[in-house]
Design a protein around this motif. Structure first.
Motif, PDB file in Angstrom:
ATOM      1  N   PRO A 171       9.339  12.925 -22.581  1.00  0.00           N
ATOM      2  CA  PRO A 171      11.175  12.431 -22.884  1.00  0.00           C
ATOM      3  C   PRO A 171      11.307  13.409 -22.004  1.00  0.00           C
ATOM      4  O   PRO A 171      12.899  13.006 -21.931  1.00  0.00           O
ATOM      5  CB  PRO A 171      11.392  12.696 -24.362  1.00  0.00           C
ATOM      6  CG  PRO A 171       9.396  11.722 -24.976  1.00  0.00           C
ATOM      7  CD  PRO A 171       8.947  12.078 -24.045  1.00  0.00           C
ATOM      8  N   ALA A 172      10.830  14.305 -21.911  1.00  0.00           N
ATOM      9  CA  ALA A 172      11.202  15.789 -21.586  1.00  0.00           C
ATOM     10  C   ALA A 172      12.747  14.992 -20.210  1.00  0.00           C
ATOM     11  O   ALA A 172      12.541  16.412 -19.051  1.00  0.00           O
ATOM     12  CB  ALA A 172      10.255  17.175 -21.229  1.00  0.00           C
ATOM     13  N   GLU A 173      11.359  14.409 -19.100  1.00  0.00           N
ATOM     14  CA  GLU A 173      11.960  13.796 -18.412  1.00  0.00           C
ATOM     15  C   GLU A 173      13.572  13.414 -18.490  1.00  0.00           C
ATOM     16  O   GLU A 173      14.318  12.940 -17.523  1.00  0.00           O
ATOM     17  CB  GLU A 173      10.943  13.333 -17.166  1.00  0.00           C
ATOM     18  CG  GLU A 173       9.836  13.513 -16.962  1.00  0.00           C
ATOM     19  CD  GLU A 173       8.701  12.863 -16.114  1.00  0.00           C
ATOM     20  OE1 GLU A 173       9.479  11.454 -16.354  1.00  0.00           O
ATOM     21  OE2 GLU A 173       7.939  12.811 -16.308  1.00  0.00           O
ATOM     22  N   ILE A 174      13.559  13.088 -19.493  1.00  0.00           N
ATOM     23  CA  ILE A 174      15.347  11.842 -19.401  1.00  0.00           C
ATOM     24  C   ILE A 174      16.376  13.105 -19.049  1.00  0.00           C
ATOM     25  O   ILE A 174      17.250  11.856 -18.581  1.00  0.00           O
ATOM     26  CB  ILE A 174      15.125  11.301 -20.833  1.00  0.00           C
ATOM     27  CG1 ILE A 174      13.843  10.407 -21.297  1.00  0.00           C
ATOM     28  CG2 ILE A 174      16.760  10.535 -21.084  1.00  0.00           C
ATOM     29  CD1 ILE A 174      14.108   9.576 -22.535  1.00  0.00           C
ATOM     30  N   GLY A 175      16.837  13.894 -18.949  1.00  0.00           N
ATOM     31  CA  GLY A 175      17.571  14.927 -19.039  1.00  0.00           C
ATOM     32  C   GLY A 175      17.701  14.910 -17.511  1.00  0.00           C
ATOM     33  O   GLY A 175      18.975  14.628 -16.827  1.00  0.00           O
ATOM     34  N   GLY A 176      16.364  14.840 -16.941  1.00  0.00           N
ATOM     35  CA  GLY A 176      16.622  14.868 -15.217  1.00  0.00           C
ATOM     36  C   GLY A 176      17.006  13.553 -14.641  1.00  0.00           C
ATOM     37  O   GLY A 176      18.151  13.562 -13.848  1.00  0.00           O
ATOM     38  N   SER A 186      24.386  10.671 -13.450  1.00  0.00           N
ATOM     39  CA  SER A 186      25.439  11.308 -13.308  1.00  0.00           C
ATOM     40  C   SER A 186      26.107  11.407 -11.642  1.00  0.00           C
ATOM     41  O   SER A 186      27.409  10.470 -11.472  1.00  0.00           O
ATOM     42  CB  SER A 186      25.717  12.026 -13.412  1.00  0.00           C
ATOM     43  OG  SER A 186      24.939  11.799 -15.255  1.00  0.00           O
ATOM     44  N   VAL A 187      25.497  11.975 -11.243  1.00  0.00           N
ATOM     45  CA  VAL A 187      25.950  11.900  -9.989  1.00  0.00           C
ATOM     46  C   VAL A 187      25.771  11.074  -8.763  1.00  0.00           C
ATOM     47  O   VAL A 187      26.769  11.217  -7.870  1.00  0.00           O
ATOM     48  CB  VAL A 187      24.821  13.751  -9.208  1.00  0.00           C
ATOM     49  CG1 VAL A 187      25.169  13.177  -6.877  1.00  0.00           C
ATOM     50  CG2 VAL A 187      24.558  14.225  -9.293  1.00  0.00           C
ATOM     51  N   ALA A 188      25.603  10.219  -9.081  1.00  0.00           N
ATOM     52  CA  ALA A 188      25.491   9.284  -8.097  1.00  0.00           C
ATOM     53  C   ALA A 188      26.716   7.948  -8.589  1.00  0.00           C
ATOM     54  O   ALA A 188      27.178   7.483  -8.065  1.00  0.00           O
ATOM     55  CB  ALA A 188      23.990   7.702  -8.442  1.00  0.00           C
ATOM     56  N   ILE A 200      22.987   5.669 -17.455  1.00  0.00           N
ATOM     57  CA  ILE A 200      22.751   6.853 -18.331  1.00  0.00           C
ATOM     58  C   ILE A 200      23.196   6.172 -19.909  1.00  0.00           C
ATOM     59  O   ILE A 200      22.809   7.898 -20.427  1.00  0.00           O
ATOM     60  CB  ILE A 200      24.165   7.282 -17.619  1.00  0.00           C
ATOM     61  CG1 ILE A 200      24.049   7.741 -16.538  1.00  0.00           C
ATOM     62  CG2 ILE A 200      24.859   8.720 -18.645  1.00  0.00           C
ATOM     63  CD1 ILE A 200      25.276   8.482 -15.544  1.00  0.00           C
ATOM     64  N   VAL A 201      23.875   5.744 -20.639  1.00  0.00           N
ATOM     65  CA  VAL A 201      24.125   5.351 -21.950  1.00  0.00           C
ATOM     66  C   VAL A 201      22.365   5.240 -22.407  1.00  0.00           C
ATOM     67  O   VAL A 201      22.388   5.899 -23.542  1.00  0.00           O
ATOM     68  CB  VAL A 201      25.357   4.625 -22.351  1.00  0.00           C
ATOM     69  CG1 VAL A 201      25.120   4.173 -23.957  1.00  0.00           C
ATOM     70  CG2 VAL A 201      26.875   4.614 -21.764  1.00  0.00           C
ATOM     71  N   GLY A 202      22.094   4.357 -21.633  1.00  0.00           N
ATOM     72  CA  GLY A 202      20.962   3.902 -22.196  1.00  0.00           C
ATOM     73  C   GLY A 202      19.658   4.565 -22.053  1.00  0.00           C
ATOM     74  O   GLY A 202      19.126   5.255 -23.130  1.00  0.00           O
ATOM     75  N   HIS A 203      19.850   5.789 -21.630  1.00  0.00           N
ATOM     76  CA  HIS A 203      18.607   6.584 -21.820  1.00  0.00           C
ATOM     77  C   HIS A 203      19.165   7.764 -22.546  1.00  0.00           C
ATOM     78  O   HIS A 203      18.436   8.167 -22.761  1.00  0.00           O
ATOM     79  CB  HIS A 203      18.399   7.760 -19.548  1.00  0.00           C
ATOM     80  CG  HIS A 203      17.611   7.167 -18.806  1.00  0.00           C
ATOM     81  ND1 HIS A 203      16.675   6.534 -18.797  1.00  0.00           N
ATOM     82  CD2 HIS A 203      17.833   6.209 -17.728  1.00  0.00           C
ATOM     83  CE1 HIS A 203      15.896   6.221 -18.237  1.00  0.00           C
ATOM     84  NE2 HIS A 203      17.042   5.532 -17.028  1.00  0.00           N
ATOM     85  N   THR A 204      20.713   8.136 -22.651  1.00  0.00           N
ATOM     86  CA  THR A 204      21.228   9.220 -24.078  1.00  0.00           C
ATOM     87  C   THR A 204      20.342   8.361 -25.105  1.00  0.00           C
ATOM     88  O   THR A 204      20.106   8.600 -26.343  1.00  0.00           O
ATOM     89  CB  THR A 204      22.362   8.724 -23.922  1.00  0.00           C
ATOM     90  OG1 THR A 204      22.478   9.923 -22.179  1.00  0.00           O
ATOM     91  CG2 THR A 204      22.874  10.257 -24.429  1.00  0.00           C
ATOM     92  N   ALA A 264      22.898  -1.491 -18.879  1.00  0.00           N
ATOM     93  CA  ALA A 264      22.247  -0.785 -17.120  1.00  0.00           C
ATOM     94  C   ALA A 264      23.779  -2.715 -16.783  1.00  0.00           C
ATOM     95  O   ALA A 264      24.521  -2.743 -16.703  1.00  0.00           O
ATOM     96  CB  ALA A 264      21.813  -1.055 -16.355  1.00  0.00           C
ATOM     97  N   LEU A 265      22.811  -3.914 -17.340  1.00  0.00           N
ATOM     98  CA  LEU A 265      23.707  -4.664 -16.973  1.00  0.00           C
ATOM     99  C   LEU A 265      24.537  -4.704 -17.921  1.00  0.00           C
ATOM    100  O   LEU A 265      25.385  -6.151 -17.320  1.00  0.00           O
ATOM    101  CB  LEU A 265      22.586  -6.256 -17.217  1.00  0.00           C
ATOM    102  CG  LEU A 265      22.498  -7.512 -16.147  1.00  0.00           C
ATOM    103  CD1 LEU A 265      22.891  -7.125 -15.031  1.00  0.00           C
ATOM    104  CD2 LEU A 265      21.491  -8.509 -16.410  1.00  0.00           C
ATOM    105  N   VAL A 266      25.080  -4.919 -19.178  1.00  0.00           N
ATOM    106  CA  VAL A 266      25.894  -5.550 -19.962  1.00  0.00           C
ATOM    107  C   VAL A 266      26.926  -4.337 -19.696  1.00  0.00           C
ATOM    108  O   VAL A 266      28.264  -4.662 -19.251  1.00  0.00           O
ATOM    109  CB  VAL A 266      25.489  -4.413 -21.427  1.00  0.00           C
ATOM    110  CG1 VAL A 266      26.828  -4.456 -22.593  1.00  0.00           C
ATOM    111  CG2 VAL A 266      24.708  -5.949 -22.053  1.00  0.00           C
ATOM    112  N   ALA A 267      27.096  -2.788 -18.943  1.00  0.00           N
ATOM    113  CA  ALA A 267      28.141  -1.681 -18.750  1.00  0.00           C
ATOM    114  C   ALA A 267      28.440  -2.647 -17.260  1.00  0.00           C
ATOM    115  O   ALA A 267      29.718  -2.612 -16.963  1.00  0.00           O
ATOM    116  CB  ALA A 267      27.228  -0.934 -18.533  1.00  0.00           C
TER     117      ALA A 267
END
Length: 897
Positions: A575-580, A586-588, A622-626, A659-662
């Motif tokens: 779970p700590a890797e999700i922020g990175g 977000s940059v992409a 991004i929303v999915g990982h959040t 991702a596919l929904v968005a």
């Protein structure tokens, strides 16, 4: 002019001589004969046999053939251009610049035309006497439509009915066979089109995948191999060599060599694609109020000169002032996606060459280069244009589609649908796309043939196997975990964000085009804009993996679920890797959004479907990982109580679904497709469990986008480029009546036969050129007697009739069919070219001046009329052209916004 006995004898002699003996005409003519001498006074609208005898022989037709040809089969170059510097009435074979057949449009000797002609000739040889039975007595010698005119749906429908009636009149066994063959032509044609579209899609997909990877290196086993094919299922690939490895002897650091090679190839492929696209440049000086015919939101609007706002509303189009240079329209048929233009063409607007062989070849090759460059664009939109080109060219194989523009539009609808079918691997989605987006006329028979064409294209593509997976979809994902109830809130949020993002993209594209694209240097040299966009793309995209990937490959990676025990950039093991991951995505997302905005509209073949889905996919991931992080951080929360506690990171939330929904929501915000998108997403995933989230997000996205920006990206193109498109899916609210847009009656726009049914040919030519100067080459001239409407002659038919006159300056033309002084016992004579009654429509559609505007709208939309005559208490009061009504609808929409 009415012929005397001497003139009739001279005509008979000249008809029996060769073409070179035609010079005798000027010497034999001595003085103008009497208007009544030798006149055939009865109506020229006699029997079907008479009309059948006037049918032309089959001519060689291509996309630039003129509207009409001579009765004797000799093609005439219609190169008269409105507002040229030539003398008003001097024809001289009209060699000055062509509006109907511009010199830079001529492709009469091209390979595609000769090939289509050969195929058509072969069919007719095998057809035996079928060609005679197919001849329509309602053809009236018309074989093509003029440039920038609208299709006469009523005429084409009646012509086809006469053709079918004539065909079915044969009751013998041969007639039944001919009738069966005629019915099978449509199925054969769409099957051929589907197979050809699949072949072109296979060529583009295979070539593009190989060329795309050249930016990163090459395969030692063969430079033409893609990286995937060169390193099939190998983690370490000794056969693939990067440019840094190949040029390490230069002493530069490897990553800088790779970076320089990447930017170089991005520029090379982009500029090469642009150079190919610019070869289709078409310059047409005309008085039509079009800005361009490609996806250039920065094109200048042509102003209505010398008119106030009130005059514009009442008078419609008008001629240019004397000595004034007509505005010039420049467009590139191979640029952009072509979806908006195909949509306008299917509505009945005629653009010669836009669906021709040259456009097909250039756009296919340029599309490969533009996709390989790595620019933020897609190939799915151009597939629609390419498929429609194939359908248009294939229609030349059968005369009933080649010579009937209304029937041709049915085939083009099926072709456009098959383009989407091979682009996404979604045949049902292709049918719905044609029905929802591009088709203007879609009867049940066309629906079934469209479905058959899409199935033929999909089966052919599966047989060719372009992706090497045995699948026809651009990517295939399978979700094994069903969605949870609490995720419905996230799906609705994604619908709002995706719809808003799509609407903001439309507004940003319009602002960018109206500012940057109108800089004089950029406007003058489109290749400079392509170079700048390519340079920025190369410099920025290289450093982020998700901006460097191809758009289809990136979308596949964003939508894919994570396989257990497999670590990747988007599949965290902790779970700590999700922020990175969120920060990297977000940059992409920011980079891809900006690049997509500035790339749309440049002069290369470019689609917006998949790029918009990629931007939405980044947002959704991004929303999915959040949401995934919230589930892992608060496992005991009330919302997450149904989630398993020890099933892994994706045991409850799958970010790929988000991702596919968005992606679907964002594409809906850009294009306003709804049902089509939900079906395409279902065909990509094959998951019935996720149809509801897809559909819900698309609905919410459409509502949100309509609230922020009422126009889709293609509606915006249609409006800003002033296409004469009357949307049949949106019904405005009217508070006016027909008289509010009816122009006043001008003597230049009517043919008055109150004093005599004979009208001087020069007078008719002057009225015709007035219409041409006003940009109404598909207009018409009402024929009135004592203020009462007795007929109407279309402008193209009038020009054809005038051009057939031997001596226009001394001729008088008969414009009335029912004449009181008719001599019924007069001996039957041959065809008289000064008798214009066969070209006069004795029953034009007319409405009262107080008719509600809703009725006018229904007449134009449902009947496909070009113009409506207006009456006041039974007397003629004016005429409203379809283009004038479209302009009124557009002004009404702007006023409401």
């Amino acid at each position: 002019m009415p012929r005397s006995t001497h003139s009739n004898h001279r005509s008979f002699v000249l008809d029996a001589q060769d073409e070179e003996d035609g010079d005798l005409s000027s010497s034999l003519f001595t003085s103008p004969p009497s208007p009544l001498a030798g006149r055939r006074l009865h109506s020229a609208r006699t029997s079907e046999l008479d009309l059948r005898s006037r049918l032309p022989s089959r001519l060689h037709i291509d996309e630039h053939s003129s509207l009409i040809a001579f009765q004797d089969g000799i093609a005439r170059n219609y190169t008269s251009e409105p507002n040229t510097s030539m003398p008003k009435f001097a024809r001289h074979n009209s060699g000055v610049g062509s509006l109907r057949q511009p010199k830079n449009h001529s492709r009469s000797s091209s390979l595609g035309v000769r090939l289509a002609s050969a195929v058509s000739s072969s069919w007719r040889r095998n057809d035996g006497g079928l060609s005679e039975s197919k001849a329509s007595i309602f053809t009236d010698e018309r074989v093509w439509y003029d440039q920038f005119t609208s299709t006469d749906w009523v005429h084409d429908s009646i012509a086809d009915n006469f053709r079918v009636r004539d065909l079915r009149s044969r009751k013998d066994w041969r007639g039944k066979i001919y009738s069966w063959l005629d019915g099978a032509q449509g199925w054969i044609l769409v099957a051929i089109i589907g197979c050809l579209i699949a072949c072109v899609a296979y060529f583009v997909n295979v070539t593009e995948s190989s060329v795309f990877d050249i930016k990163e290196g090459y395969c030692k086993d063969g430079w033409y191999f893609s990286k995937l094919k060169c390193c099939f299922r190998e983690e370490k690939c000794p056969s693939w060599r990067s440019w840094g490895d190949a040029l390490e002897s230069t002493g530069l650091e490897k990553r800088w060599i790779d970076f320089g090679a990447y930017v170089f190839f991005v520029l090379l492929f982009s500029l090469s694609s642009c150079a190919l696209t610019l070869t289709t440049k078409t310059v047409i000086p005309s008085s039509f109020s079009l800005s361009t015919l490609d996806e250039n939101l920065g094109a200048d609007h042509q102003k209505d000169l010398g008119q106030t706002e009130a005059d514009k509303r009442k008078s419609g189009l008008g001629p240019l002032a004397k000595g004034q240079i007509p505005p010039t329209m420049i467009y590139y048929p191979a640029a952009g996606s072509g979806v908006a233009e195909v949509k306008v063409i299917l509505s009945g607007f005629v653009v010669h060459g836009y669906l021709g062989v040259k456009t097909l070849v250039v756009k296919t090759l340029a599309l490969i280069l533009s996709i390989s460059s790595g620019l933020s664009l897609g190939k799915e939109g151009p597939y629609v244009h390419i498929a429609t080109c194939i359908g248009n060219i294939a229609c030349r194989m059968f005369s009933k589609y080649n010579h009937n523009d209304g029937k041709r539009r049915e085939v083009l609808s099926a072709s456009a649908a098959s383009g989407v079918a091979v682009a996404f691997g979604a045949p049902i989605g292709g049918v719905l796309f044609s029905l929802e987006e591009v088709s203007y006329y879609f009867p049940p028979k066309t629906l079934f043939r469209t479905f058959f064409c899409c199935i033929a294209a999909a089966l052919s593509l599966k047989f060719l196997n372009p992706y090497g997976t045995g699948k026809i979809v651009i990517f295939e994902v399978r979700y094994l975990i069903d969605w949870r109830v609490f995720e419905m809130v996230a799906f609705i949020l994604l619908g709002i964000l995706g719809g808003g993002l799509g609407a903001i993209f439309i507004k940003a594209s319009r602002i960018w085009a109206r500012t940057f694209r109108r800089i004089p240097a950029i406007k003058k040299m489109p290749i400079l804009e392509v170079a700048l966009v390519a340079l920025v793309t190369g410099l920025v995209s290289y450093w982020n993996r998700y901006t460097k990937l191809a758009v289809t490959e990136l979308l596949f990676e964003l939508a894919s679920p994570c396989i257990q025990d497999e670590a990747s950039g988007l599949c965290p093991t902790d779970p700590a890797e999700i922020g990175g991951i969120i920060r990297y995505l977000s940059v992409a997302f920011i980079i891809k959004s900006l690049l997509t905005t500035i790339t749309f509209g440049i002069k290369v073949p470019a689609g917006i479907y998949v790029p918009s889905m990629v931007v939405g996919g980044l947002l959704g991931r991004i929303v999915g990982h959040t949401v995934q992080y919230l589930v892992l951080a608060y496992p005991e929360g009330a919302l997450f109580g149904s989630c398993p506690k020890d099933g892994g990171l994706e045991s409850c939330v799958t970010p790929g679904v988000y991702a596919l929904v968005a992606a679907g929501a964002t594409m809906c915000g850009v294009t306003r497709l709804s049902v089509t998108l939900a079906v395409i997403l279902f065909e990509l995933t094959g998951s019935l469990d996720h149809v509801l989230p897809f559909s819900l997000s698309v609905l919410v996205a459409k509502w949100t986008a309509d609230a922020i920006e009422p126009l889709s990206i293609y509606d915006l193109l249609t409006e800003m480029n002033s296409y004469p498109f009357l949307d049949n899916k949106i019904r405005p609210v009217f508070t006016t009546e027909l008289g509010d847009i009816t122009s006043r009656v001008r003597s230049e726009r009517v043919i008055d036969i109150s004093s005599s049914p004979l009208v001087a040919a020069q007078n008719l030519r002057r009225k015709l050129e007035y219409l041409h100067d006003a940009g109404e080459i598909d207009g018409g001239l009402p024929v009135i007697r004592d203020g009462v409407l007795v007929g109407l002659i279309p402008a193209p038919d009038l020009e054809f009739a005038l051009d057939k006159l031997e001596n226009e300056e001394r001729s008088s033309c008969l414009m009335a069919a029912n004449i009181a002084w008719q001599d019924a016992e007069e001996e039957e004579q041959g065809y008289d070219p000064t008798d214009f009654t066969p070209y006069v429509d004795p029953a034009p559609v007319a409405l009262d001046i107080h008719s509600p505007m809703d009725l006018v709208y229904q007449c134009f939309v449902k009947l496909g009329l070009r113009y409506i005559c207006v009456l006041r208490d039974g007397a003629y009061a004016g005429m409203v052209h379809k283009k004038t009504f479209v302009k009124y609808i557009r002004e009404l929409g702007e006023a409401e916004r």
